[in-house]
Design a protein around this motif. Structure first.
Motif, PDB file in Angstrom:
ATOM      1  N   ARG A 212       0.846  -1.189   0.000  1.00 23.36           N
ATOM      2  CA  ARG A 212       0.000   0.000   0.000  1.00 23.36           C
ATOM      3  C   ARG A 212       0.880   1.237   0.000  1.00 23.36           C
ATOM      4  O   ARG A 212       1.960   1.254   0.580  1.00 23.36           O
ATOM      5  CB  ARG A 212      -0.903   0.027   1.234  1.00 23.36           C
ATOM      6  N   GLU A 213       0.401   2.280  -0.644  1.00 25.97           N
ATOM      7  CA  GLU A 213       1.069   3.567  -0.629  1.00 25.97           C
ATOM      8  C   GLU A 213       0.153   4.589   0.007  1.00 25.97           C
ATOM      9  O   GLU A 213      -1.033   4.663  -0.313  1.00 25.97           O
ATOM     10  CB  GLU A 213       1.445   4.003  -2.045  1.00 25.97           C
ATOM     11  N   LEU A 214       0.691   5.370   0.928  1.00 30.38           N
ATOM     12  CA  LEU A 214      -0.069   6.407   1.600  1.00 30.38           C
ATOM     13  C   LEU A 214       0.600   7.747   1.369  1.00 30.38           C
ATOM     14  O   LEU A 214       1.832   7.843   1.390  1.00 30.38           O
ATOM     15  CB  LEU A 214      -0.174   6.146   3.105  1.00 30.38           C
ATOM     16  N   THR A 215      -0.198   8.771   1.170  1.00 33.46           N
ATOM     17  CA  THR A 215       0.325  10.119   0.977  1.00 33.46           C
ATOM     18  C   THR A 215      -0.423  11.069   1.891  1.00 33.46           C
ATOM     19  O   THR A 215      -1.654  11.171   1.835  1.00 33.46           O
ATOM     20  CB  THR A 215       0.167  10.578  -0.480  1.00 33.46           C
TER      21      THR A 215
ATOM     22  N   ARG B 137       5.196  10.806   1.861  1.00 31.67           N
ATOM     23  CA  ARG B 137       4.819   9.552   1.209  1.00 31.67           C
ATOM     24  C   ARG B 137       5.302   8.368   2.036  1.00 31.67           C
ATOM     25  O   ARG B 137       6.393   8.395   2.604  1.00 31.67           O
ATOM     26  CB  ARG B 137       5.430   9.500  -0.192  1.00 31.67           C
ATOM     27  N   PHE B 138       4.492   7.313   2.046  1.00 35.97           N
ATOM     28  CA  PHE B 138       4.822   6.094   2.785  1.00 35.97           C
ATOM     29  C   PHE B 138       4.489   4.890   1.909  1.00 35.97           C
ATOM     30  O   PHE B 138       3.535   4.922   1.131  1.00 35.97           O
ATOM     31  CB  PHE B 138       4.033   6.001   4.096  1.00 35.97           C
ATOM     32  N   ARG B 139       5.281   3.850   2.083  1.00 31.90           N
ATOM     33  CA  ARG B 139       5.052   2.611   1.340  1.00 31.90           C
ATOM     34  C   ARG B 139       5.111   1.456   2.322  1.00 31.90           C
ATOM     35  O   ARG B 139       6.082   1.317   3.071  1.00 31.90           O
ATOM     36  CB  ARG B 139       6.118   2.439   0.252  1.00 31.90           C
ATOM     37  N   VAL B 140       4.083   0.657   2.331  1.00 33.71           N
ATOM     38  CA  VAL B 140       4.018  -0.538   3.175  1.00 33.71           C
ATOM     39  C   VAL B 140       3.931  -1.739   2.254  1.00 33.71           C
ATOM     40  O   VAL B 140       2.991  -1.870   1.473  1.00 33.71           O
ATOM     41  CB  VAL B 140       2.790  -0.501   4.114  1.00 33.71           C
ATOM     42  N   ALA B 141       4.938  -2.607   2.317  1.00 34.64           N
ATOM     43  CA  ALA B 141       5.012  -3.746   1.405  1.00 34.64           C
ATOM     44  C   ALA B 141       4.946  -5.047   2.183  1.00 34.64           C
ATOM     45  O   ALA B 141       5.578  -5.197   3.237  1.00 34.64           O
ATOM     46  CB  ALA B 141       6.300  -3.696   0.590  1.00 34.64           C
TER      47      ALA B 141
END
Length: 745
Positions: free
Chosen positions: A572-575, A697-701
């Protein structure tokens, strides 16, 4: 005991004076030292950092007459240190910086065997390996323990082993102005009194080595003026030893029968032999003293790394400039000298912004003073100028690359499994690393990228002109497919952006969901306000559909947070985006990820070294927050694996919001990750407030054991925290309270 008095002028650009004044002042210090060395054969001076010499060289300003000769014969010492760095500088930054002093010393036949770091209370674990690469095997640390700490009981010496097997001898001494703190620069009587206090401190620490280092400056100040007092006082001590010993024996402080260290203090004082020396001369004596030194390994987290988080916009721009410069560097190999000069200047600006000094010494007590504003403007200009120069350079270089050829860079863990292009041979496409591209031949390109986790992807790409900053080549996606997925046609405006850090491919079958802002622990000792959701709506983007929430939070306007699936579907990507309002009251903002997993291990990738916080670290380093360069990996007891990364908020608290906790351990038990978006607790050298449009920006993999839908349920539901209370005001004081952190349960 032989005490080596090492004089240097602590390099603090932007603290006492703006950067451009500091390097010129330090150059005058070198000229003064050359003159003092001519007059007094016992005079010694060590140039703490190389950056001021580099400034003169690149501007064509002659170095002081006689400096090369004095450095060559050891009267003036040089160190490998370019500047006193922070944890925000990564391994590649340090590798590049160390080359400057090495090249200069090789050119002029000057010995370069030691490095120094002063003031800063931590440094990356990569340094032993990188220093060994340039032939340096010793390094001194003179840590300022205000708002921080140092490993072990100081002073001490030990071997420090890096993750690559490199090893350096470390002397972890007292703070860099300790001789001045004792008042030893004020005359011989004050010198003798300072020697007694020094003996007391050594006795209290149980110091047992036959040699010791005592650092100081000509004047009691950062960026201080070189002066001849150390050589003069050492000579006076030697010549009047009889009077000194008799006066010491009558000192009432040593007749205190209740003092357990009084006898040791007197013995040390009577045995002192002072000598003015360079840092190399001290290390030569330390290595020859016959003592055995313990060996330690692990990183050395910096307590001061959160200071830069008080200026999030500039920190983000410095990081962006660094990523852009490294992305375009492969295309600079055949460019003219002028382009290379612009590249190096932008790179230096990044380094100087991420250096440990943050602003004027009076910025807390007088945040509106002209000097405070002037020096912060000088500091912030470095980040903005670096970002602008990098963007312009990328535009020029990449436009030429789009016409005449270029490359796409992939992280090493991803492999290019297969490629097909109408006129390009297969050998132009290595299995990993760099993919060479000639757009005039490869107007249409098919390639398959394999990653160690997540689905493989295949895309058909069409090269486009006008590449964007931070991208090597921009491609339009004509079609793509994932393993076990149906081939689809992509929208005409979709693009694949292959970046140095993470190659991405676009897909449409995204996983939907709702964004939830969850409440924290109501019993937290720091008052916290969670964002209120003002509405949730669907949103779209290059990766497809998602959700966006409008938020209400004190100090912000037009605040939204959006969430969507990553282009590979594995995360997921969060901004988070909004306009921060100016506010000088102490406060902070955090975005906290609270997983619904039982973590068994946390690994952080920082400074070129993947390590476990609190485990693979030297004791005494920072435990409350860490700088994260490439992501935080959480391994659950159930076999799940999740990586969280933000290119815009690199300072992370583990286990909760730890501001004011000053812990000696890391609290990973609940797996919470608190990304610091902004704070103004940093009690010195920070701008009083930061405001304007900010985007994070954040990325959860998801890794093995956790599919994307489960990831949505357990990870991509952060809450936004605003910290503001009277207790927070105490965090600006020099004597910081030992608050328990705001644990997030």
């Amino acid at each position: 005991m032989k005490v080596f008095l090492v004089q240097h002028s602590h390099s603090d650009p932007g603290y006492t004076h703006p950067r451009d004044e500091v390097w010129r002042h330090q150059l005058r210090n070198i000229a003064r030292s050359v003159a003092f060395a001519r007059e007094d054969p016992e005079y010694r001076f060590t140039v703490e950092c190389f950056w001021m010499i580099d400034e003169a060289l690149r501007r064509g300003i002659p170095l002081p007459e006689g400096f090369i000769e004095a450095a060559r014969d050891g009267r003036i010492g040089l160190t490998a240190t370019y500047l006193n760095g922070s944890d925000h500088l990564d391994a590649e930054d340090f590798r590049r910086m160390l080359r400057y002093a090495r090249r200069f010393c090789d050119k002029h036949a000057i010995p370069l065997r030691s490095a120094m770091q002063c003031d800063v209370n931590g440094v990356s674990a990569c340094l032993p390996d990188l220093l060994n690469d340039i032939g340096v095997t010793r390094m001194s640390f003179a840590i300022n323990e205000e708002r921080g700490g140092a490993p072990f009981t100081r002073p001490n010496a030990f071997f420090w082993r890096g993750p690559g097997g490199g090893r350096i001898l470390v002397y972890n001494g007292f703070v860099y102005l300790r001789a001045n703190e004792y008042g030893m620069h004020r005359g011989f009587d004050a010198f003798c009194e300072g020697a007694r206090r020094f003996a007391e401190d050594l006795a209290r620490a149980g110091y047992a080595l036959p040699v010791c280092l005592l650092q100081g400056c000509g004047t009691y100040d950062d960026n201080g003026l070189a002066a001849p007092w150390m050589a003069q006082m050492a000579r006076a001590w030697r010549e009047s030893g009889g009077r000194r010993q008799r006066e010491g024996a009558r000192d009432p402080a040593w007749s205190d029968a209740g003092s357990s260290t009084s006898g040791r203090t007197e013995a040390l004082y009577r045995d002192f032999e002072f000598v003015s020396a360079t840092i190399d001369e001290f290390f030569d004596a330390l290595e020859a003293c016959g003592a055995s030194f313990p060996e330690h390994a692990g990183t050395w987290p910096d307590w001061w790394s959160d200071g830069l988080a008080s200026a999030p916009l500039e920190l983000k721009r410095a990081y962006e400039a660094r990523r852009t410069l490294r992305a375009i560097e492969p295309l600079l190999e055949d460019k003219d000298k002028a382009v290379g000069t612009v590249f190096e200047a932008a790179q230096r600006d990044v380094w100087m912004y991420l250096e440990h000094t943050f602003g004027s010494w009076r910025s807390v007590g007088e945040p509106e003073a002209p000097d405070t504003k002037r020096q912060w403007a000088d500091k912030s200009r470095l980040a903005h100028r670096a970002a602008e120069e990098a963007a312009l350079l990328a535009e020029d270089v990449l436009a030429a690359a789009a016409r005449g050829g270029g490359c796409i860079c992939f992280p090493e863990e991803c492999q290019i499994a297969d490629t097909a292009a109408s006129t390009l041979p297969r050998e132009d496409f290595p299995d990993q690393g760099r993919l060479n591209v000639r757009p005039e031949k490869a107007l249409s390109l098919s390639l398959t990228v394999e990653a160690p986790s997540g689905p493989h992807a295949t895309a058909t790409l069409k090269a486009m002109a006008n590449p964007l900053p931070g991208e090597l080549i921009r491609f339009q996606i004509e079609s793509f497919e994932l393993a076990d997925a149906t081939r689809v046609n992509a929208p005409t405006d979709s693009t694949a952006r292959f970046r140095a850090q993470m190659p991405t491919l676009i897909r449409e079958d995204l996983i939907g969901g709702r964004l939830a802002l969850r409440h924290g622990n109501p019993e937290a000792r720091l008052q916290r306000t969670e964002a209120v959701v003002d509405g949730i709506e669907a949103c779209g983007g290059s990766a497809g559909s998602g959700v966006r929430a409008r938020l209400i939070l004190p100090g912000w306007s037009d605040l939204t947070i959006s969430e969507q699936a990553t282009v590979d579907g594995a995360g997921r990507e969060l901004t988070l985006s909004g306009v921060q309002q100016p506010d000088v009251a102490p406060h902070a903002y955090f975005l906290v990820f609270q997983p619904l997993v039982d973590p068994v291990e946390i690994r952080v990738e920082s400074g070129g070294f993947r390590h476990r916080p609190g485990v693979d670290e030297l004791p005494g380093g920072c435990r409350d927050w860490h700088v994260v360069h490439q992501g935080v990996e959480i391994r659950g007891r159930d076999g799940t694996n999740v990586t969280v990364w933000s290119p815009d908020a690199p300072v992370v608290h583990f286990g909760g919001i730890n501001t004011g906790r000053w812990g000696r351990d890391v609290r990973p038990q609940n797996g919470a990750l608190a990304f610091c978006l902004y704070h103004n607790y940093w009690y010195v050298n920070f701008p009083a407030t930061a405001h304007g449009r900010m985007t994070y920006r954040f990325r959860v993999a998801a890794g093995p054991g956790l599919d994307a839908r489960s990831l949505l349920e357990s990870w991509s539901r952060p809450f936004l925290v605003f910290v503001d209370s009277p207790r927070a005001r105490a965090l600006r004081e020099r004597r910081l309270p030992r608050l328990s952190g705001a644990a997030i349960e």
